[in-house]
Scaffold this motif. Sequence first.
Motif, short mmCIF file in Angstrom:
data_model
loop_
_atom_site.label_atom_id
_atom_site.label_comp_id
_atom_site.label_asym_id
_atom_site.label_seq_id
_atom_site.Cartn_x
_atom_site.Cartn_y
_atom_site.Cartn_z
N ASN A 78 0.85 -1.19 0.00
CA ASN A 78 0.00 0.00 0.00
C ASN A 78 0.88 1.24 0.00
OD1 ASN A 78 -2.33 1.60 0.16
ND2 ASN A 78 -3.27 0.28 1.69
N LYS A 159 -9.04 -3.23 -1.62
CA LYS A 159 -8.16 -2.55 -0.67
C LYS A 159 -7.15 -3.53 -0.09
CE LYS A 159 -11.50 1.01 0.70
NZ LYS A 159 -12.21 1.64 1.84
N SER A 163 -2.02 -1.12 5.72
CA SER A 163 -1.98 0.32 5.48
C SER A 163 -0.97 0.95 6.44
CB SER A 163 -3.36 0.97 5.65
OG SER A 163 -3.85 0.77 6.96
N LYS A 165 -0.27 4.83 7.83
CA LYS A 165 -0.78 6.19 7.84
C LYS A 165 0.21 7.14 8.51
CE LYS A 165 -5.60 4.68 7.93
NZ LYS A 165 -5.89 5.17 6.57
#
Length: 339
Positions: A78, A159, A163, A165
């Motif tokens: 990602n 997706k 992830s 962030k």
Amino acid sequence: MKCIKTVDAVGQVLCHDMTQIIPGVVKDARFRKGHVVTEEDIPVLLSMGKENLYVWEVKEGILHENEAAERMCAMCLNDNMSRSDVKEGKIEIKAEIDGLFMVDSEKLIGVNSIDELMIATRHGNQPVKAGDKLCGTRVIPLVIEEEKLIEAEKVVGDKPILSLKPYILKKAGIITTGSEVFHGRIQDKFTPVVKKKLAAFGIETTEHILVDDGLENVKNAIADMRSRGVDMIVCTGGMSVDPDDNTPGAIKAAGARIVTYGAPVLPGAMFLLGYFEDGMPIMGLPGCVMYAKATIFDMALPRIAAGVEMVKKDFVVLGEGGLCLGCETCHYPICPYGK
């Protein structure tokens, strides 16, 4: 597998390791199982006495481990991540930035439930540094049915499983409550601890208010702090159930929606988290944050700093693993606490 002449092997996949022996120099696998033979490899193979090679025989619907690994990697990779080259059906993924690492546990379990596929990650909802290893994917056999990859891709959907962030909240305001600090009877030792913990995630404490006891006093301080352009508010003191501890009531009276007052974590049971209508988080920190090496604040802060809105369930699930073992030397977060 099939046996072919080495000179005809360009583009073919080796079915076993091939050892090169140079007396006094090396005795090791020169070519590994799964290696795709190139034009440059032919002279080397011939010098090793390999006139013929056993290679994988391509069949429709069957994938080589490296091809399958590329598709496994795509299920995980990602933004803010980098990947290694594929080797023996394995690819590793690393962090490119400091940030909050998150895992879709349901998808991860779904993929790992499919035979001959595996994805191993570090714990989700944890802070990571640029360069940290996040994940390793591997296909177990040398070749695998494509239908298993198709099944895994359906589990993952659009997706990726992972992830990363970045921390986006940059300014904090601290409200220190309590008459003993407000009137200068004792030194404020809480604020320096909180500032240090915030700074670890790139958050600068730009505002600080000392406020006397009383619900209205704390409520008004919160309203004042909200007007000062901060991204989050942290309240210290007044978080117990004593009659004169008014911080939780003041936070609610100030208009915050309370996500939780109390968490199944020790130390840190009296933690409070709320949000205002504009999304600004406000926390009430119990006294343990001032002296304990790791608390619920350390678990929640990375998510809050990354702008991830927490819900009640995020705290409920912390009960298993929420007991600090009080080790003489604290190694948090490299320990079971909060995982």
